[in-house]
Scaffold this active site. Structure first.
Site, PDB file in Angstrom:
ATOM      1  CG  HIS A   1      -2.079  -0.918   1.098  1.00  0.00           C
ATOM      2  ND1 HIS A   1      -1.970  -2.266   1.366  1.00  0.00           N
ATOM      3  CD2 HIS A   1      -3.360  -0.710   0.701  1.00  0.00           C
ATOM      4  CE1 HIS A   1      -3.143  -2.841   1.138  1.00  0.00           C
ATOM      5  NE2 HIS A   1      -4.001  -1.931   0.732  1.00  0.00           N
TER       6      HIS A   1
ATOM      7  CE  LYS B   1      -3.599  -0.468   4.936  1.00  0.00           C
ATOM      8  NZ  LYS B   1      -4.893   0.103   5.362  1.00  0.00           N
TER       9      LYS B   1
HETATM   10  P1  NAD Z   1      -7.159   9.100   5.371  1.00  0.00           P
HETATM   11  O1  NAD Z   1      -6.136   9.228   6.469  1.00  0.00           O
HETATM   12  O2  NAD Z   1      -6.898   9.754   4.043  1.00  0.00           O
HETATM   13  O3  NAD Z   1      -8.572   9.665   5.893  1.00  0.00           O
HETATM   14  C1  NAD Z   1      -9.114   9.391   7.140  1.00  0.00           C
HETATM   15  C2  NAD Z   1     -10.007  10.573   7.533  1.00  0.00           C
HETATM   16  O4  NAD Z   1     -10.683  10.241   8.751  1.00  0.00           O
HETATM   17  C3  NAD Z   1      -9.198  11.863   7.789  1.00  0.00           C
HETATM   18  O5  NAD Z   1      -9.797  12.969   7.126  1.00  0.00           O
HETATM   19  C4  NAD Z   1      -9.297  12.018   9.317  1.00  0.00           C
HETATM   20  O6  NAD Z   1      -9.262  13.366   9.743  1.00  0.00           O
HETATM   21  C5  NAD Z   1     -10.647  11.357   9.587  1.00  0.00           C
HETATM   22  N1  NAD Z   1     -10.835  11.012  10.993  1.00  0.00           N
HETATM   23  C6  NAD Z   1      -9.917  10.641  11.922  1.00  0.00           C
HETATM   24  N2  NAD Z   1     -10.484  10.462  13.117  1.00  0.00           N
HETATM   25  C7  NAD Z   1     -11.796  10.731  12.957  1.00  0.00           C
HETATM   26  C8  NAD Z   1     -12.898  10.759  13.842  1.00  0.00           C
HETATM   27  N3  NAD Z   1     -12.758  10.485  15.159  1.00  0.00           N
HETATM   28  N4  NAD Z   1     -14.121  11.055  13.343  1.00  0.00           N
HETATM   29  C9  NAD Z   1     -14.283  11.378  12.023  1.00  0.00           C
HETATM   30  N5  NAD Z   1     -13.260  11.394  11.132  1.00  0.00           N
HETATM   31  C10 NAD Z   1     -12.030  11.080  11.607  1.00  0.00           C
HETATM   32  O7  NAD Z   1      -7.402   7.549   5.203  1.00  0.00           O
HETATM   33  P2  NAD Z   1      -8.081   6.790   3.953  1.00  0.00           P
HETATM   34  O8  NAD Z   1      -7.016   6.337   3.014  1.00  0.00           O
HETATM   35  O9  NAD Z   1      -9.229   7.576   3.438  1.00  0.00           O
HETATM   36  O10 NAD Z   1      -8.598   5.468   4.690  1.00  0.00           O
HETATM   37  C11 NAD Z   1      -9.543   5.557   5.762  1.00  0.00           C
HETATM   38  C12 NAD Z   1      -9.803   4.158   6.310  1.00  0.00           C
HETATM   39  O11 NAD Z   1     -10.455   3.351   5.311  1.00  0.00           O
HETATM   40  C13 NAD Z   1      -8.528   3.385   6.701  1.00  0.00           C
HETATM   41  O12 NAD Z   1      -8.802   2.611   7.850  1.00  0.00           O
HETATM   42  C14 NAD Z   1      -8.279   2.494   5.496  1.00  0.00           C
HETATM   43  O13 NAD Z   1      -7.541   1.335   5.788  1.00  0.00           O
HETATM   44  C15 NAD Z   1      -9.711   2.147   5.130  1.00  0.00           C
HETATM   45  N6  NAD Z   1      -9.916   1.698   3.743  1.00  0.00           N
HETATM   46  C16 NAD Z   1     -10.809   0.700   3.562  1.00  0.00           C
HETATM   47  C17 NAD Z   1     -11.130   0.269   2.295  1.00  0.00           C
HETATM   48  C18 NAD Z   1     -12.188  -0.785   2.124  1.00  0.00           C
HETATM   49  O14 NAD Z   1     -12.518  -1.159   0.963  1.00  0.00           O
HETATM   50  N7  NAD Z   1     -12.764  -1.306   3.221  1.00  0.00           N
HETATM   51  C19 NAD Z   1     -10.515   0.844   1.178  1.00  0.00           C
HETATM   52  C20 NAD Z   1      -9.592   1.874   1.387  1.00  0.00           C
HETATM   53  C21 NAD Z   1      -9.310   2.308   2.676  1.00  0.00           C
END
Ligand code: NAD
Length: 243
Positions: free
Chosen positions: A132, A136
């Protein structure tokens, strides 16, 4: 009337991808919340929450959804095993699709990994490799964790069988261990390979994601599905009819 979605984690990479996919799919984004925002106020005017935020945010999001009786699509990963068990009990009070990966291709990879684990048996050493982007925050990925769970289930092994990377004098590989290796770098959206290696042949099942839109579109497909379900925790396999 178009489904109205609350995006939690809206300023993140996935939050923005979900907003873009909602526009493409003609769904309404009724509210967007991120760190520090009051999720309950936004959720009250929406039909469903789609959460890609941080594992530390999951409890508060689920408490709000349960209090308001709103369905949930949860894509956030990185929960510890004990934490996840407790959160699952909470999530089961509303209709909730909780998936470590919302891509259709990866969900087929899950099914193929189950089949390969069953057919090839313990004579074939199983290892999972994921890569990744450099930003991440958790490892191994939720998808790799699910692939490992499937292999452990099929081989009737517990989590003690997992080998996270290898270093130093490890001794020879035992037939009951399952290796996991997490690579990080650049802008890789998500690569997963499951390797089954025996003496004389090797099978590799690989999926490569090149655009987060696949997860966002899958999550919104799950949102359209989950609003019609009874309370309980579902997987993307249920949404796609692969279960
Ligand atoms: P990112 O760091 O770009 O975004 C995360 C966002 O969540 C940020 O804007 C952050 O400020 C916010 N955040 C943090 N704490 C919070 C809270 N208490 N309340 C509300 N918002 C809050 O990360 P990303 O790449 O967008 O990934 C987010 C999550 O999704 C990760 O856990 C990642 O592994 C997961 N993900 C899952 C899939 C899937 O298909 N299931 C795919 C991609 C990413």
């Amino acid at each position: 009337m178009a489904l109205s979605i609350l995006i939690n984690g809206s300023r993140g990479r996935m939050g923005q991808a979900v907003a873009g996919a909602a526009r493409e799919m003609g769904l309404a984004v009724g509210a967007q919340t991120d760190l520090g925002d009051d999720i309950s106020a936004g959720l009250a005017k929406c039909d469903v929450v789609v959460d890609f935020s941080a594992h530390t945010a999951t409890r508060a999001m689920l408490v709000a959804a349960v209090a308001l009786g709103k369905p949930v699509v949860l894509g956030t990963t990185g929960h510890a095993v004990a934490e996840k068990k407790e959160l699952l009990a909470l999530a089961a009070k509303v209709p909730c699709v909780w998936a470590g990966n919302f891509s259709v291709g990866v969900n087929l990879l899950f099914a193929l990994t189950r089949r390969a684990s069953a057919v090839l048996g313990s004579d074939y050493d199983a290892e999972v490799v994921e890569m990744h982007h450099r930003f991440k925050k958790d490892a191994p990925s939720g998808t790799a964790a699910r692939l490992l769970e499937i292999i452990l289930e099929e081989r009737k092994l517990d989590r003690n069988a997992l080998r996270h990377g290898r270093e130093g004098i490890t001794g020879e590989r035992t037939p009951t261990e399952v290796g996991i290796h997490a690579l990080r770098g650049g802008d890789v959206v998500g690569d997963h390979t499951v390797i089954f290696a025996a003496l004389g042949e090797r099978l590799e099942l690989t999926h490569k994601a090149s655009d987060r839109g696949i997860f966002a579109r899958g999550a919104l497909r799950a949102a359209q599905w989950v609003v019609k379900q009874k309370p309980g925790v579902y997987d993307m396999q249920d949404v796609l009819g692969l279960a």
